[in-house]
Write an enzyme that holds these catalytic residues in place. Sequence first.
Site, PDB file in Angstrom:
ATOM      1  CD  GLN A   1      -3.567  -4.458   6.316  1.00 30.96           C
ATOM      2  OE1 GLN A   1      -3.438  -3.486   5.582  1.00 30.96           O
ATOM      3  NE2 GLN A   1      -4.188  -5.555   5.925  1.00 30.96           N
TER       4      GLN A   1
ATOM      5  CE  LYS B   1      -3.837  -2.452   2.022  1.00 34.54           C
ATOM      6  NZ  LYS B   1      -4.612  -2.896   3.170  1.00 34.54           N
TER       7      LYS B   1
ATOM      8  CG  ASP C   1      -9.924  -0.329   4.216  1.00 35.60           C
ATOM      9  OD1 ASP C   1      -9.526  -0.583   3.060  1.00 35.60           O
ATOM     10  OD2 ASP C   1      -9.301  -0.667   5.239  1.00 35.60           O
TER      11      ASP C   1
END
Length: 285
Positions: free
Chosen positions: A97, A53, A120
């Site tokens: 995460q 990422k 997200d």
Amino acid sequence: MFKLIDGKAHSAAIRVEIKERVQSLKSENNCEVGLAVVLVGSDPASQVYVRNKIKGCEEVGIKSYAYYLPEEVTQAQVEELVTELVQNGKIHGILVQLPLPEHLDSQKILSLIPRAKDVDGFCEENIGNLCMNRNCLVACTPNGVMKMLEREGIAVKGKNAVVIGRSNIVGKPMAMLLLNADATVTVCHSKTVNLKEVCKNADILVAAIGKAKFVTADMVKKGAVIIDVGMNRDENGKLCGDVDFENVKDNCSYITPVPGGVGPMTITMLLYNTVTAAERSLTNE
Ligand code: NAP
């Protein structure tokens, strides 16, 4: 003859567009797009995801702010960090995460991220807006699937779409996106009866199960579009999808490979959501 959907090529093309948007925010609005990534502990798979990422951010010019917290960090400490990031105007997107270590309450931590920075697309407000077919940040993997369908010129309207899997991060938002695009959608799961018959009716079949080579040739309608979200290891430890690619491919019109299909799109859609969040922050959308 089937067509392979090349996720790497689509991903690269979308990254060029994202880079242009990032540059124009900088030159026209003096806005440097920023993404905060929070990683707790040392899970090797999570470390790889976070590294990729950050690499993705570098490629398109997004500034990444990485926070590596030790496994034994407390709930209060993580909440304090996330709250600071929410208030930080340089940060347009926040990503925690997952999975977090068991002693942490993931839901409570994620609920601190406001919809505008929820890149997200996991928060209740973004999911609610998706269900209402309103503008919102959408979960990256299913959004990547929609982008691939669009870029391939595959019509969704009026088609029978079957999604196998009903997780909050893939199956459910995938079904909602297909519904919003006017498909007739059926969602299957582990309790579905006559799964094979349901799948055989699909013009577009999305497999998001997590079981190697689960979708076999006898489950696929001739000429169907097959989207394989799965990421599994086969009996030889080789990366493979939820679809028995070798036996299914000749029966369908389009198919995504694993690796090189849906996977490359996921991080790209994270970058896409981050630049979108930055653009919207300028207009308080
Ligand atoms: P998940 O949370 O484990 O959900 C799996 C779903 O599959 C559940 O809804 C489950 O049904 C259903 N299922 C399991 N066995 C089934 C069966 N025998 N028949 C029908 N349905 C069955 O998994 P996920 O997070 O959605 O991920 C799914 C797959 O996508 C995994 O391989 C994951 O690694 C992969 N993935 C890939 C990306 C990417 O970037 N390419 C991103 C995310 C996930 P129940 O609800 O009834 O249990």
